[in-house]
Design a protein around this motif. Structure first.
Motif, short mmCIF file in Angstrom:
data_model
loop_
_atom_site.label_atom_id
_atom_site.label_comp_id
_atom_site.label_asym_id
_atom_site.label_seq_id
_atom_site.Cartn_x
_atom_site.Cartn_y
_atom_site.Cartn_z
N ARG A 213 61.85 52.82 -40.47
CA ARG A 213 61.95 52.41 -41.87
C ARG A 213 60.89 53.14 -42.70
O ARG A 213 61.15 53.61 -43.80
CB ARG A 213 61.79 50.90 -41.99
CG ARG A 213 62.00 50.35 -43.38
CD ARG A 213 61.95 48.83 -43.39
NE ARG A 213 62.12 48.30 -44.73
CZ ARG A 213 62.07 46.99 -45.03
NH1 ARG A 213 61.86 46.10 -44.06
NH2 ARG A 213 62.23 46.58 -46.28
N ILE A 214 59.68 53.23 -42.12
CA ILE A 214 58.58 53.98 -42.77
C ILE A 214 58.96 55.45 -42.93
O ILE A 214 58.78 56.05 -43.99
CB ILE A 214 57.29 53.84 -41.96
CG1 ILE A 214 56.78 52.40 -41.98
CG2 ILE A 214 56.20 54.79 -42.48
CD1 ILE A 214 55.66 52.12 -40.99
N ALA A 215 59.49 56.04 -41.86
CA ALA A 215 59.85 57.46 -41.88
C ALA A 215 60.90 57.73 -42.96
O ALA A 215 60.79 58.71 -43.72
CB ALA A 215 60.37 57.89 -40.51
N ASP A 216 61.90 56.87 -43.05
CA ASP A 216 62.94 57.04 -44.07
C ASP A 216 62.35 56.92 -45.47
O ASP A 216 62.74 57.65 -46.39
CB ASP A 216 64.05 56.00 -43.89
CG ASP A 216 64.94 56.31 -42.68
OD1 ASP A 216 64.93 57.46 -42.21
OD2 ASP A 216 65.63 55.38 -42.22
N TYR A 217 61.42 56.00 -45.63
CA TYR A 217 60.80 55.78 -46.93
C TYR A 217 60.02 57.03 -47.37
O TYR A 217 60.14 57.49 -48.51
CB TYR A 217 59.86 54.58 -46.86
CG TYR A 217 59.34 54.14 -48.22
CD1 TYR A 217 60.11 53.32 -49.04
CD2 TYR A 217 58.08 54.55 -48.67
CE1 TYR A 217 59.64 52.93 -50.29
CE2 TYR A 217 57.61 54.17 -49.92
CZ TYR A 217 58.39 53.34 -50.72
OH TYR A 217 57.92 52.97 -51.96
N ILE A 218 59.24 57.59 -46.46
CA ILE A 218 58.43 58.77 -46.78
C ILE A 218 59.31 59.98 -47.07
O ILE A 218 59.03 60.77 -47.98
CB ILE A 218 57.46 59.08 -45.63
CG1 ILE A 218 56.37 58.01 -45.55
CG2 ILE A 218 56.82 60.45 -45.81
CD1 ILE A 218 55.42 58.19 -44.40
#
Length: 328
Positions: free
Chosen positions: A231-236
């Motif tokens: 989820r963090i990776a997609d956000y960044i």
């Protein structure tokens, strides 16, 4: 007196809740690298709580983070694939369950003014920390340019001291990663990177490594941590979130978002689909397995440890693969 099923169910729920509250959180040591500072987004936005997993992130300098892991003070630590092998061979083995990123320019060989290429390093002194990733990066750069280790003189230098050593003119070039590589460029006007990890993408992977004991006891909880990471990776990776991401990341290391942006650009954070490709067990830098085998050869050759390791024991793609299957 008989208990009603409804009351019994409620009591069992209270017992289960009490057990959850009393459980120790998963303790993760992380440090100043963009792919690891990125965890801060999940922390600040409360995504771990949303997933129902209790995680305590502890901030360290890089080497002390590994020391804390070896000492059993934390359950997991963020490390490069090469340093995980060193830690396992000399201290405590671990299992990588997330490939956060690969270095895409942040690791550099920075040369003094007048040195314009790797070939110009022949006969020169290079300051770097022997046995660490900068050493491997230099050797890779030399090999790609028809040179060998014998063509330079390595001056063993702690990575955090490389900017000062280059500025002192005691060496002609240094090997370092951000923020030290950037500091070296600032410290010596006219200096330039002559070889970076962008020239050999996949030579340095950055992962979350967990102790085998914690994995066995808390497999479901670690699966939730993996879910939050992507989820963090997609956000960044979403350009619309860049300003917010830079604000969060830069605040963690106490610099401005503008100063932090090049660090993030030099780090290729992997989405779920991209990570699946890197988890394939094949030779070469396009795979974390292939990269780790290359690092293992390097470590044995230069006496970091004596015998080759079974790198497959240090890697577990199952959490990423299971998450991908659930999303399909």
């Amino acid at each position: 007196m008989k208990r009603s099923p409804r009351i019994l169910t409620a009591l069992l729920g209270l017992v289960a809740a009490a057990g959850t509250l009393s459980a120790e959180p998963l303790k993760i040591a992380y440090s100043d690298w963009p792919g690891w500072v990125a965890w801060e987004i999940g922390i600040q936005k409360g995504w771990f709580k949303e997933e129902g997993v209790d995680v305590e992130f502890q901030w360290f300098d890089y080497v002390p983070s590994m020391d804390a892991y070896v000492a059993g003070k934390v359950d997991a630590v963020t490390m490069t694939n090469g340093d995980a092998l060193v830690t396992g061979a000399t201290g405590k083995p671990s299992v990588g369950i997330i490939i956060n990123d690969f270095s895409n320019g942040n690791d550099m060989i920075v040369a003094a003014p007048g040195i314009d290429s790797v070939k110009d390093l022949k006969g020169k002194k290079v300051g770097l920390e022997e046995g660490f990733v900068s050493h491997l990066l230099l050797l890779t750069g030399l090999e790609k340019n028809g040179l060998g280790a014998e063509d330079v003189t390595i001056v063993n230098t702690p990575t955090n001291e490389t900017p000062q050593v280059l500025a002192s003119k005691a060496v002609d070039a240094v090997g370092a990663w951000q923020p030290n590589s950037g500091q070296a460029l600032k410290a010596v006007p006219g200096s330039k990177p002559v070889f970076t990890s962008a020239d050999a993408p996949g030579i340095i992977y950055d992962l979350l490594y967990v102790s085998a004991e914690s994995l066995e006891k808390h497999k479901e909880e670690w699966a939730k941590v993996v879910k939050v990471w992507y989820r963090i990776a997609d956000y960044i990776r979403d350009e619309e979130n860049l300003d917010d991401a830079l604000k969060i990341l830069s605040a963690r290391v106490k610099i401005t978002p503008e100063e932090y942006e090049p660090f993030l650009k030099g780090t290729y954070i992997l989405t779920l689909d991209e990570a699946l490709e890197r988890w394939k067990n094949v030779d070469g830098l396009g795979s974390v397995y292939g990269s780790s085998k290359i690092v293992d050869d390097f470590n044995v050759k230069f006496g970091v440890y004596e015998k080759p390791l079974d790198v497959e024991k240090y890697l577990d793609p199952s959490f990423t693969k299971t998450l991908a299957e659930k999303k399909d």
